[in-house]
Design a protein around this motif. Structure first.
Motif, short mmCIF file in Angstrom:
data_model
loop_
_atom_site.label_atom_id
_atom_site.label_comp_id
_atom_site.label_asym_id
_atom_site.label_seq_id
_atom_site.Cartn_x
_atom_site.Cartn_y
_atom_site.Cartn_z
N MET A 54 147.97 92.13 13.66
CA MET A 54 147.67 91.41 14.89
C MET A 54 146.28 90.79 14.77
O MET A 54 145.40 91.35 14.14
CB MET A 54 147.68 92.35 16.10
CG MET A 54 149.01 92.98 16.35
SD MET A 54 149.10 93.95 17.87
CE MET A 54 147.78 95.10 17.68
N ASP A 56 143.41 88.05 17.20
CA ASP A 56 143.07 87.20 18.35
C ASP A 56 143.99 87.40 19.54
O ASP A 56 144.54 86.45 20.09
CB ASP A 56 143.08 85.72 17.94
CG ASP A 56 142.04 85.41 16.89
OD1 ASP A 56 140.96 86.03 16.94
OD2 ASP A 56 142.31 84.56 16.04
N ILE A 57 144.17 88.67 19.94
CA ILE A 57 145.06 88.97 21.06
C ILE A 57 144.26 89.41 22.27
O ILE A 57 143.40 90.28 22.19
CB ILE A 57 146.08 90.05 20.66
CG1 ILE A 57 147.03 89.50 19.61
CG2 ILE A 57 146.84 90.55 21.87
CD1 ILE A 57 148.06 90.48 19.13
N SER A 58 144.54 88.76 23.40
CA SER A 58 144.09 89.19 24.72
C SER A 58 145.23 88.87 25.67
O SER A 58 146.03 87.97 25.41
CB SER A 58 142.80 88.50 25.12
OG SER A 58 142.99 87.11 25.19
N TYR A 59 145.35 89.60 26.76
CA TYR A 59 146.52 89.46 27.63
C TYR A 59 146.28 88.52 28.78
O TYR A 59 145.21 88.54 29.35
CB TYR A 59 146.94 90.83 28.17
CG TYR A 59 147.40 91.74 27.08
CD1 TYR A 59 148.64 91.59 26.52
CD2 TYR A 59 146.57 92.73 26.60
CE1 TYR A 59 149.06 92.43 25.50
CE2 TYR A 59 146.97 93.57 25.59
CZ TYR A 59 148.22 93.41 25.05
OH TYR A 59 148.63 94.23 24.04
N PHE A 61 149.01 86.57 26.22
CA PHE A 61 148.81 85.63 25.11
C PHE A 61 150.11 84.90 24.81
O PHE A 61 151.19 85.38 25.09
CB PHE A 61 148.24 86.32 23.87
CG PHE A 61 149.15 87.32 23.19
CD1 PHE A 61 149.95 86.96 22.13
CD2 PHE A 61 149.15 88.65 23.59
CE1 PHE A 61 150.75 87.88 21.49
CE2 PHE A 61 149.94 89.58 22.96
CZ PHE A 61 150.76 89.20 21.91
N ILE A 63 152.73 82.95 22.25
CA ILE A 63 153.24 82.80 20.90
C ILE A 63 154.06 81.51 20.92
O ILE A 63 155.05 81.42 21.65
CB ILE A 63 154.10 84.00 20.47
CG1 ILE A 63 153.25 85.27 20.43
CG2 ILE A 63 154.76 83.72 19.13
CD1 ILE A 63 154.04 86.52 20.10
N ASP A 86 154.96 85.54 14.51
CA ASP A 86 154.46 84.35 15.19
C ASP A 86 154.18 83.33 14.09
O ASP A 86 153.12 83.34 13.48
CB ASP A 86 153.18 84.70 15.97
CG ASP A 86 152.44 83.48 16.50
OD1 ASP A 86 152.97 82.36 16.42
OD2 ASP A 86 151.31 83.65 16.98
N LYS A 91 149.49 85.37 15.26
CA LYS A 91 148.87 86.39 16.12
C LYS A 91 149.46 87.77 15.91
O LYS A 91 148.78 88.77 16.07
CB LYS A 91 148.98 85.99 17.59
CG LYS A 91 148.11 84.82 17.95
CD LYS A 91 148.18 84.51 19.42
CE LYS A 91 147.28 83.31 19.72
NZ LYS A 91 147.31 82.96 21.12
N ILE A 92 150.75 87.83 15.58
CA ILE A 92 151.40 89.12 15.38
C ILE A 92 152.52 88.97 14.37
O ILE A 92 153.22 87.96 14.33
CB ILE A 92 151.92 89.69 16.72
CG1 ILE A 92 152.41 91.12 16.56
CG2 ILE A 92 152.98 88.78 17.33
CD1 ILE A 92 152.62 91.84 17.87
#
Length: 106
Positions: A54, A56-59, A61, A63, A86, A91-92
């Motif tokens: 993972m 650059d993840i913030s909620y 987010f 895809i 992704d 991102k994931i």
């Protein structure tokens, strides 16, 4: 209610509202709540996850291109049967043994 909703999310943009990672029966599981391009909410449970990456993840987010590839025809088994990715922004990504998709709006 369990449904066959694979085509509703595969290869499409989704907004991930919640993502949880934990152990279930001694294997790693990823649970995702997301809103798809059709504006419906889906829950996806990936079981026996491996090689989770993972960045650059913030909620929440987004895809832009989410895909789940079946690698069983290549001889991959167990925790590498499916590859969730992704493919637009990276991102994931991870492999998993199985997954289920549930429609949250019903």
């Amino acid at each position: 209610m369990k449904e066959n909703l694979f085509s509703e999310i595969d290869g499409k943009g989704i907004i991930v509202c919640d993502l949880s990672i934990g152990y279930y029966e001694k294997t790693l599981a990823v649970k995702m709540s997301c809103i798809a391009e059709d504006h419906n909410t889906y829950f996806i449970v990936f079981e026996n996850v491996s090689k989770l990456k993972m960045s650059d993840i913030s909620y929440p987010f987004q895809i832009c291109g989410f895909e789940i590839l079946d690698y069983s025809s290549r001889g991959y088994q167990k925790d590498m049967r499916f590859y969730a990715n992704d493919y637009e922004d990276g991102k994931i990504s991870f492999y998993c043994e199985s997954f289920e998709i549930f429609h949250a709006n019903r």
